[in-house]
Design an enzyme around this catalytic site. Structure first.
Site, PDB file in Angstrom:
ATOM      1  N   HIS A   1       1.156   4.150  -2.898  1.00  0.00           N
ATOM      2  CA  HIS A   1       0.999   5.590  -2.672  1.00  0.00           C
ATOM      3  C   HIS A   1       2.119   6.369  -3.353  1.00  0.00           C
ATOM      4  O   HIS A   1       1.868   7.399  -3.989  1.00  0.00           O
ATOM      5  CB  HIS A   1       1.006   5.901  -1.173  1.00  0.00           C
ATOM      6  CG  HIS A   1      -0.347   5.996  -0.566  1.00  0.00           C
ATOM      7  ND1 HIS A   1      -1.090   7.135  -0.562  1.00  0.00           N
ATOM      8  CD2 HIS A   1      -1.107   5.066   0.062  1.00  0.00           C
ATOM      9  CE1 HIS A   1      -2.240   6.922   0.047  1.00  0.00           C
ATOM     10  NE2 HIS A   1      -2.270   5.666   0.432  1.00  0.00           N
TER      11      HIS A   1
ATOM     12  N   GLN B   1       4.006   1.543  -1.079  1.00  0.00           N
ATOM     13  CA  GLN B   1       4.667   1.659  -2.381  1.00  0.00           C
ATOM     14  C   GLN B   1       3.684   2.159  -3.445  1.00  0.00           C
ATOM     15  O   GLN B   1       4.044   2.952  -4.314  1.00  0.00           O
ATOM     16  CB  GLN B   1       5.268   0.307  -2.792  1.00  0.00           C
ATOM     17  CG  GLN B   1       6.392  -0.166  -1.906  1.00  0.00           C
ATOM     18  CD  GLN B   1       7.615   0.721  -1.974  1.00  0.00           C
ATOM     19  OE1 GLN B   1       7.869   1.406  -2.951  1.00  0.00           O
ATOM     20  NE2 GLN B   1       8.384   0.713  -0.913  1.00  0.00           N
TER      21      GLN B   1
ATOM     22  N   HIS C   1       0.834  -1.201   0.000  1.00  0.00           N
ATOM     23  CA  HIS C   1       0.000   0.000   0.000  1.00  0.00           C
ATOM     24  C   HIS C   1       0.873   1.257   0.000  1.00  0.00           C
ATOM     25  O   HIS C   1       0.609   2.214  -0.736  1.00  0.00           O
ATOM     26  CB  HIS C   1      -0.924  -0.032   1.222  1.00  0.00           C
ATOM     27  CG  HIS C   1      -1.844   1.127   1.332  1.00  0.00           C
ATOM     28  ND1 HIS C   1      -2.856   1.374   0.435  1.00  0.00           N
ATOM     29  CD2 HIS C   1      -1.916   2.120   2.263  1.00  0.00           C
ATOM     30  CE1 HIS C   1      -3.516   2.456   0.794  1.00  0.00           C
ATOM     31  NE2 HIS C   1      -2.961   2.930   1.902  1.00  0.00           N
TER      32      HIS C   1
END
Length: 106
Positions: A82, A80, A78
């Protein structure tokens, strides 16, 4: 890296990614109103957040390369995600700000 350090790093990725994208959105909004000085400042701020995230990623990659494996969790994926989305959005925001600037000059 222990579990707590890993969690702090991942949360930093998420926060910096979100902040970078938010600053890029603000840059577009500023350019839309013709405030190109503010738009440039927001793009620079976005770049600074991305730099922080990149530094955290580099630390994780360096540890992995030296044999210290970090388990891949859903939270890390999650984080990464973003960062990847923030990078893409920042690039597009720069292009949109440039387009608004060109339109204002005509």
């Amino acid at each position: 890296m222990d579990e707590e350090e890993n969690l702090q790093t991942v949360m930093g990725l998420i926060m910096n990614g979100g902040n970078a994208k938010g600053a890029a959105v603000e840059a577009i909004k500023a350019a839309k109103t013709g405030d190109f000085e503010q738009a440039a400042a927001k793009l620079k701020q976005s770049d600074e957040f991305l730099s922080e995230a990149h530094n955290a990623q580099t630390g994780m990659l360096t540890q992995e390369a030296s044999g210290e494996h970090t388990p891949v969790t859903l939270l890390m994926v999650h984080g990464q995600d973003h960062i990847m989305n923030a990078i893409t959005f920042r690039d597009m925001a720069g292009e949109i700000v440039d387009l608004y600037k060109q339109l204002a000059e005509k």
